[in-house]
Write an enzyme that holds these catalytic residues in place. Structure first.
Site, mmCIF file in Angstrom:
data_model
loop_
_atom_site.group_PDB
_atom_site.id
_atom_site.type_symbol
_atom_site.label_atom_id
_atom_site.label_comp_id
_atom_site.label_asym_id
_atom_site.label_seq_id
_atom_site.Cartn_x
_atom_site.Cartn_y
_atom_site.Cartn_z
ATOM 1 N N HIS A 55 51.932 68.846 37.690
ATOM 2 C CA HIS A 55 52.216 68.975 39.119
ATOM 3 C C HIS A 55 53.439 68.123 39.445
ATOM 4 C CE1 HIS A 55 47.889 70.173 40.494
ATOM 5 N NE2 HIS A 55 48.269 70.839 39.418
ATOM 6 N N GLU A 57 53.997 65.918 41.709
ATOM 7 C CA GLU A 57 53.702 64.501 41.939
ATOM 8 C C GLU A 57 53.513 63.755 40.622
ATOM 9 O OE1 GLU A 57 52.157 67.215 43.272
ATOM 10 O OE2 GLU A 57 50.903 66.582 44.951
ATOM 11 N N CYS A 85 46.534 67.281 45.604
ATOM 12 C CA CYS A 85 45.186 67.594 45.125
ATOM 13 C C CYS A 85 44.510 66.287 44.706
ATOM 14 C CB CYS A 85 45.263 68.555 43.938
ATOM 15 S SG CYS A 85 45.969 67.813 42.438
ATOM 16 N N CYS A 88 46.355 64.393 41.828
ATOM 17 C CA CYS A 88 47.583 63.726 42.258
ATOM 18 C C CYS A 88 47.285 62.565 43.202
ATOM 19 C CB CYS A 88 48.531 64.731 42.886
ATOM 20 S SG CYS A 88 49.123 65.956 41.686
#
Length: 158
Positions: A55, A57, A85, A88
Site C-alpha cells: 500500500h 502508506e 486500512c 496501514c
C-alpha cells in the site's frame, strides 16, 4: 513566483501514477514536520509487486524510515489520499507518526474513522493527530474513475 505543491497535492500525484499503472489510485507522502522536507512519496504497488502489503502508506513509511535510518518517524506527518486500512493505521502507530492527514474517507476498508477505528482502541500505543477530508473531492473523483473503468472491463488505466 510559483508556490511549492502541498503534501496532499504530491500524494494525489502519486495516486495518479498508481492509476496509470493499473493500481488502486492511492498515494502517500511522509513529511518531516519540523523542516517540511518530503522524506518519501509512494503510490500503491500491490499488483505490480504481487504484494498485499504494498500500500502507498507502507511503501512511503518504509522509504522514510530508511531515509532517517531508524524505525520511527517521530515528528513526521503522513499525507494519504484515502483513509488508511487497519494494516496501514498499525504501521502509522508503530512508526510514531505525529500527524495523519487523509483525503477521502473509506467506509468499507478504512480503519481510522470507519471499521475498527484503530487509533481509538485501548490497545493502540500511539495515536497521531488526525485530519480527514483534505482535498477529498479530487481523491474521490480519481477513485470513482478507476473503479468505473474496472466495472467496464478495463484495467483502470485510461
Amino acid at each position: 513566483m510559483a508556490s511549492e505543491p502541498t503534501p496532499m497535492a504530491l500524494a494525489l500525484a502519486q495516486a495518479e501514477r498508481a492509476f496509470a499503472r493499473g493500481e488502486v489510485p492511492v498515494g502517500a507522502v511522509v513529511v518531516d514536520g519540523a523542516t517540511g522536507a518530503v522524506l518519501a512519496a509512494a503510490g500503491n504497488r500491490v499488483e505490480e509487486l504481487a504484494d498485499p502489503t504494498a500500500h502507498a502508506e507502507m511503501l512511503a513509511i518504509r522509504e522514510a524510515c530508511a531515509a532517517r535510518g531508524g524505525r520511527r518517524l517521530e515528528g513526521c506527518d503522513v499525507h494519504v489520499t484515502l483513509e488508511p486500512c487497519a494494516m496501514c493505521a498499525g504501521a502509522i502507530s508503530f512508526a510514531r507518526v505525529r500527524r495523519l492527514y487523509f483525503a477521502a474517507s473509506d467506509d468499507k476498508g478504512g480503519a481510522v474513522e470507519h471499521g475498527v477505528r484503530f487509533f481509538a482502541q485501548p490497545t493502540c500505543h500511539h495515536r497521531p493527530e488526525i485530519y480527514g477530508g483534505i482535498d477529498a473531492v479530487r481523491a474521490e473523483a480519481l477513485l470513482r474513475r478507476f473503479f468505473a473503468a474496472l466495472r467496464q472491463g478495463g484495467s483502470g488505466t485510461t
